[in-house]
Write a protein that holds these residues in place. Sequence first.
Motif, PDB file in Angstrom:
ATOM      1  N   THR A  85       0.848  -1.185   0.000  1.00 11.87           N
ATOM      2  CA  THR A  85       0.000   0.000   0.000  1.00 11.87           C
ATOM      3  C   THR A  85       0.887   1.239   0.000  1.00 11.87           C
ATOM      4  O   THR A  85       2.021   1.215   0.483  1.00 11.87           O
ATOM      5  N   PHE A  86       0.343   2.334  -0.550  1.00 14.55           N
ATOM      6  CA  PHE A  86       1.048   3.611  -0.589  1.00 14.55           C
ATOM      7  C   PHE A  86       0.092   4.698  -0.122  1.00 14.55           C
ATOM      8  O   PHE A  86      -1.073   4.713  -0.522  1.00 14.55           O
ATOM      9  N   PHE A  87       0.604   5.620   0.689  1.00 17.85           N
ATOM     10  CA  PHE A  87      -0.276   6.696   1.125  1.00 17.85           C
ATOM     11  C   PHE A  87       0.511   7.842   1.748  1.00 17.85           C
ATOM     12  O   PHE A  87       1.603   7.654   2.278  1.00 17.85           O
ATOM     13  N   TYR A  88      -0.061   9.052   1.636  1.00 12.19           N
ATOM     14  CA  TYR A  88       0.321  10.171   2.478  1.00 12.19           C
ATOM     15  C   TYR A  88      -0.456  10.059   3.778  1.00 12.19           C
ATOM     16  O   TYR A  88       0.072  10.294   4.853  1.00 12.19           O
ATOM     17  N   GLU A  89      -1.732   9.760   3.648  1.00  9.60           N
ATOM     18  CA  GLU A  89      -2.614   9.564   4.789  1.00  9.60           C
ATOM     19  C   GLU A  89      -3.260   8.194   4.654  1.00  9.60           C
ATOM     20  O   GLU A  89      -3.856   7.888   3.615  1.00  9.60           O
ATOM     21  N   ASN A  90      -3.145   7.399   5.695  1.00 10.13           N
ATOM     22  CA  ASN A  90      -3.702   6.044   5.662  1.00 10.13           C
ATOM     23  C   ASN A  90      -5.215   6.135   5.776  1.00 10.13           C
ATOM     24  O   ASN A  90      -5.772   6.237   6.858  1.00 10.13           O
ATOM     25  N   ARG A  91      -5.878   6.108   4.621  1.00 11.32           N
ATOM     26  CA  ARG A  91      -7.329   6.276   4.575  1.00 11.32           C
ATOM     27  C   ARG A  91      -7.929   5.281   3.592  1.00 11.32           C
ATOM     28  O   ARG A  91      -7.404   5.071   2.505  1.00 11.32           O
ATOM     29  N   VAL A  92      -9.050   4.666   3.989  1.00 15.20           N
ATOM     30  CA  VAL A  92      -9.800   3.771   3.108  1.00 15.20           C
ATOM     31  C   VAL A  92     -11.250   4.248   3.122  1.00 15.20           C
ATOM     32  O   VAL A  92     -11.943   4.113   4.125  1.00 15.20           O
ATOM     33  N   ASP A  93     -11.686   4.824   2.033  1.00 16.32           N
ATOM     34  CA  ASP A  93     -13.045   5.368   1.954  1.00 16.32           C
ATOM     35  C   ASP A  93     -14.062   4.230   1.838  1.00 16.32           C
ATOM     36  O   ASP A  93     -13.899   3.332   1.015  1.00 16.32           O
ATOM     37  N   VAL A  94     -15.109   4.272   2.675  1.00 18.92           N
ATOM     38  CA  VAL A  94     -16.144   3.225   2.648  1.00 18.92           C
ATOM     39  C   VAL A  94     -17.525   3.873   2.664  1.00 18.92           C
ATOM     40  O   VAL A  94     -17.701   4.986   3.166  1.00 18.92           O
ATOM     41  N   PRO A  95     -18.539   3.198   2.125  1.00 22.90           N
ATOM     42  CA  PRO A  95     -19.910   3.712   2.190  1.00 22.90           C
ATOM     43  C   PRO A  95     -20.458   3.634   3.609  1.00 22.90           C
ATOM     44  O   PRO A  95     -19.921   2.910   4.466  1.00 22.90           O
ATOM     45  N   ARG A 197     -21.235  10.330   6.185  1.00 21.93           N
ATOM     46  CA  ARG A 197     -20.285   9.375   5.607  1.00 21.93           C
ATOM     47  C   ARG A 197     -18.955  10.053   5.283  1.00 21.93           C
ATOM     48  O   ARG A 197     -17.873   9.537   5.602  1.00 21.93           O
ATOM     49  N   ARG A 198     -19.026  11.219   4.658  1.00 25.02           N
ATOM     50  CA  ARG A 198     -17.816  11.928   4.289  1.00 25.02           C
ATOM     51  C   ARG A 198     -17.015  12.338   5.527  1.00 25.02           C
ATOM     52  O   ARG A 198     -15.782  12.272   5.535  1.00 25.02           O
ATOM     53  N   TYR A 199     -17.711  12.773   6.555  1.00 22.47           N
ATOM     54  CA  TYR A 199     -17.010  13.162   7.785  1.00 22.47           C
ATOM     55  C   TYR A 199     -16.318  11.960   8.425  1.00 22.47           C
ATOM     56  O   TYR A 199     -15.147  12.043   8.826  1.00 22.47           O
ATOM     57  N   LEU A 200     -17.017  10.847   8.520  1.00 25.19           N
ATOM     58  CA  LEU A 200     -16.418   9.658   9.139  1.00 25.19           C
ATOM     59  C   LEU A 200     -15.210   9.158   8.347  1.00 25.19           C
ATOM     60  O   LEU A 200     -14.296   8.549   8.915  1.00 25.19           O
ATOM     61  N   ASN A 201     -15.189   9.434   7.060  1.00 26.82           N
ATOM     62  CA  ASN A 201     -14.076   8.983   6.227  1.00 26.82           C
ATOM     63  C   ASN A 201     -12.914   9.965   6.172  1.00 26.82           C
ATOM     64  O   ASN A 201     -11.837   9.611   5.676  1.00 26.82           O
ATOM     65  N   ILE A 202     -13.117  11.196   6.666  1.00 27.29           N
ATOM     66  CA  ILE A 202     -12.047  12.185   6.572  1.00 27.29           C
ATOM     67  C   ILE A 202     -11.405  12.498   7.911  1.00 27.29           C
ATOM     68  O   ILE A 202     -10.263  12.944   7.978  1.00 27.29           O
ATOM     69  N   ALA A 207      -2.636   7.916  15.523  1.00 20.86           N
ATOM     70  CA  ALA A 207      -1.766   6.786  15.132  1.00 20.86           C
ATOM     71  C   ALA A 207      -1.688   6.610  13.621  1.00 20.86           C
ATOM     72  O   ALA A 207      -1.556   5.492  13.122  1.00 20.86           O
ATOM     73  N   GLY A 208      -1.780   7.714  12.887  1.00 15.25           N
ATOM     74  CA  GLY A 208      -1.667   7.651  11.437  1.00 15.25           C
ATOM     75  C   GLY A 208      -2.896   7.156  10.720  1.00 15.25           C
ATOM     76  O   GLY A 208      -2.836   6.891   9.517  1.00 15.25           O
ATOM     77  N   ALA A 209      -4.025   7.010  11.407  1.00 12.52           N
ATOM     78  CA  ALA A 209      -5.253   6.482  10.802  1.00 12.52           C
ATOM     79  C   ALA A 209      -6.207   7.623  10.466  1.00 12.52           C
ATOM     80  O   ALA A 209      -6.660   8.347  11.362  1.00 12.52           O
ATOM     81  N   TYR A 210      -6.504   7.766   9.182  1.00  9.21           N
ATOM     82  CA  TYR A 210      -7.441   8.775   8.707  1.00  9.21           C
ATOM     83  C   TYR A 210      -8.706   8.067   8.231  1.00  9.21           C
ATOM     84  O   TYR A 210      -8.657   7.195   7.373  1.00  9.21           O
ATOM     85  N   GLY A 211      -9.845   8.473   8.793  1.00  7.02           N
ATOM     86  CA  GLY A 211     -11.091   7.809   8.449  1.00  7.02           C
ATOM     87  C   GLY A 211     -11.334   6.606   9.342  1.00  7.02           C
ATOM     88  O   GLY A 211     -10.408   5.953   9.823  1.00  7.02           O
ATOM     89  N   ILE A 212     -12.608   6.296   9.547  1.00  6.32           N
ATOM     90  CA  ILE A 212     -12.958   5.276  10.527  1.00  6.32           C
ATOM     91  C   ILE A 212     -12.590   3.866  10.074  1.00  6.32           C
ATOM     92  O   ILE A 212     -12.301   3.002  10.902  1.00  6.32           O
ATOM     93  N   GLU A 213     -12.555   3.628   8.761  1.00  5.42           N
ATOM     94  CA  GLU A 213     -12.170   2.298   8.288  1.00  5.42           C
ATOM     95  C   GLU A 213     -10.702   2.023   8.610  1.00  5.42           C
ATOM     96  O   GLU A 213     -10.350   0.961   9.131  1.00  5.42           O
ATOM     97  N   ALA A 214      -9.834   2.991   8.290  1.00  9.75           N
ATOM     98  CA  ALA A 214      -8.411   2.822   8.607  1.00  9.75           C
ATOM     99  C   ALA A 214      -8.200   2.715  10.115  1.00  9.75           C
ATOM    100  O   ALA A 214      -7.345   1.951  10.585  1.00  9.75           O
ATOM    101  N   ALA A 215      -8.987   3.476  10.901  1.00  8.94           N
ATOM    102  CA  ALA A 215      -8.857   3.424  12.355  1.00  8.94           C
ATOM    103  C   ALA A 215      -9.267   2.058  12.900  1.00  8.94           C
ATOM    104  O   ALA A 215      -8.602   1.507  13.790  1.00  8.94           O
ATOM    105  N   ALA A 216     -10.359   1.505  12.370  1.00  7.88           N
ATOM    106  CA  ALA A 216     -10.807   0.178  12.821  1.00  7.88           C
ATOM    107  C   ALA A 216      -9.750  -0.874  12.533  1.00  7.88           C
ATOM    108  O   ALA A 216      -9.470  -1.746  13.362  1.00  7.88           O
TER     109      ALA A 216
END
Length: 759
Positions: A85-95, A197-202, A207-216
């Motif tokens: 994986t590659f990222f500036y911010e560890n984020r995975v956008d989910v519905p 949804r957009r807020y939870l994902n941004i 700990a480097g986790a952006y968005g609730i999916e990456a945090a989980a």
Amino acid sequence: MLGGERFWSRSSTRAEKLRAVRGLGALGGVAGVLVALMLLPTACTAGVGARDAADWFEDEPEGLTTSGVPQRSKILAADGSTIATFFYENRVDVPLDRISPDARRAVLAIEDSRFYEHGAIDSKGTLRALVSNMGSGEVTQGGSGITQQYVKNLLLTQADNAAEKRAAKEISPARKIRELKYAVALEKRYSKDEILRRYLNIAYYGAGAYGIEAAARRYFSKPAARLTLNESALLAGVVRYPHAYDPTQHPRAAKDRRDTVLTRMADLGWIDRARADAEKRRPLGLKVKEVHSGCVTSEAPFFCDYVQHEILTNAVFGATPKDREKLLKRGGLTIRTTLDRRTQRAAQRAVDRHVPRKNSAHKAAAEALVRPGTGEILGMAVDRRLGPDRQRGKTWINFAADASHGSSIGMQAGSTFKAFTLAAALEQDLPFGTRLMAPRGFTPVGFRDCKGRRVGDPDASLRNSADGEGGRSFSLVTGTHHSVNTFFLNLERRVGLCDTVKMAERLGMRQANGKAMEQYPSFTLGFNPVSPLRLAAAYAAFGARGRYCEPVAISRITDASGRRLKVPSAHCKQVLDRGVADAVNHVLRGVLTNGTARGMALGRPAAGKTGTVDDFSAAWFAGYTPELASAVWVGDPRGGYRHPMESLCMDGRCYGAVFGATIPAPIWRDTMLAALSGVPGSAFHRPPAHYFSLGSGEDPPKRKKADKGRKGKKDRKDRRDRGHGDDPPREEPPPPGPDGPGGPGGPGATPTPDPGRPA
């Protein structure tokens, strides 16, 4: 409200509280603006000025965009499994439906419980926060709702430079008014569910986790859809002050904050009090999973690095290097590659088995594998880990690839280049039985390069490594099987140096630094520095009956929105007549059964060629079946000429001198057997009949000789052929430089590039 506000403890002194009140007074202008804006509908009756102000506030702001939120990209193997994986911010956008209801409720409870009831501006919440803060003398409550917080995060995320980031974080009426104006516009554009949804994902969860999916995934090693109430409350609490409430760094503060969220949910009646109390007694339940950006921890690190270089250097992916890096690390790409995991594992095991990563002799090995007829790179292995060269067993240099994809300047390929001279001869319809003299010493004269210039050195003498190989004639078949240097020099002179060079170029060969190959008589002996990948792709064209394809590692790319992007093409084309390729395959098959790689057959149709560079500075093997082609290099990264593979002992195993059949061919064989296990074998096609017009080209069986001395000499020669079998030029001078006789490119000006020296 999100981070950035000042706050004081209740134990502060009176003086500190007075300073807090003065701080709030400094924000009085902002509060006044907010209240005035919230009262604009009422003020509309007061006059045109208020009405114009309201109209301005309700208008869609210029330049409002919700794009540009960094999404992490992932590189997939051909089977869809993730290899990096590659990222500036560890984020995975989910519905929204992939975020657990408990997580949604927990965030709303602590951040904006009236979100679904108010508009872009929560006048009640803002006034309540203002009264609470003024009454306590400190900032205890934030007035921003979910929509405003989303806007603040969006503007900060979209900032491309330090000035824009400062503007997004500054505490000023101008920033607050801009955020409110954006919030009003977004409430018109999107539904409440979409804004949530957009807020939870941004939002940032620490700990480097952006968005609730990456945090989980970061904190609990699970997707957001499976978050429990306890886990949801913990993540919801982190958002306000991600650094202060990071559960990996501050578990006590994180637990207290989680309990606050649970209490708030109970106060709102969203969960019953008994359940809240039960959840408070639970431990945090962390199951932390590290997420790395880049190729270092990948199971195929050098293939991954090749893909990364492909994106960063290819104009297909952006006009500038900065654009391409931004696309890779922010674009949310899904990069499906050609990597076959079984082939990759087979290659890595074989390379590591024969040349261990931290071997005592400091030697290295690299292998590249290509599917004939497609150009697809199925595997790429180096006997190192990806990392700093100062650490033993690691390197940043991809020895399997060209400089543009791995920093390697390439390595001299030795006698593997004889296959190009053979192909050029067969294209001129020379039969297998064509015989040429292989003198003990060969004077390189009578050669012209593709510009018609004479090249060579009348004072030089190129020889074979084994005295018994010179002084007699060989056919195309036997000369190739025994890899006789002077035979191939003579054949190259007959075919033409330029025709031999053009054959190699048609098959994709060029120097690893990207330059055209140098043209001297010793071209057929492989002095040009090349990469294993280029050589594997060239030999793959023989296996594909003359169809050459540029090596490709990427099969498909989609961006964060699912849109397919253009990827580099293999540009496959027929560069060699099928009958000529069939004839090459016929001759090279015998190398594995009767020639320098005797004993390396696979039990299925296969062909190949050994390569040993002069002074045993490197050794190669390139081989293929109709299903898979591979090239293997073994050498010394410190410099092959300074550290030759002669009298080599490595981790308790001694080889004497290392030829192409000594280590590279066994690596190739082990890889191919494992990679092709269970794959039906295809047969090579029989060459056209005219190639047999002078017979098969095979030598007739020799009669047994009674003389024991001669028999002993023959046995020693047979052992040499079976065990090593290649003929490196022992006394070949460096390729001619620009100043000597014979026209441009005379002898002695520039030494041959060191095959093991990295760029």
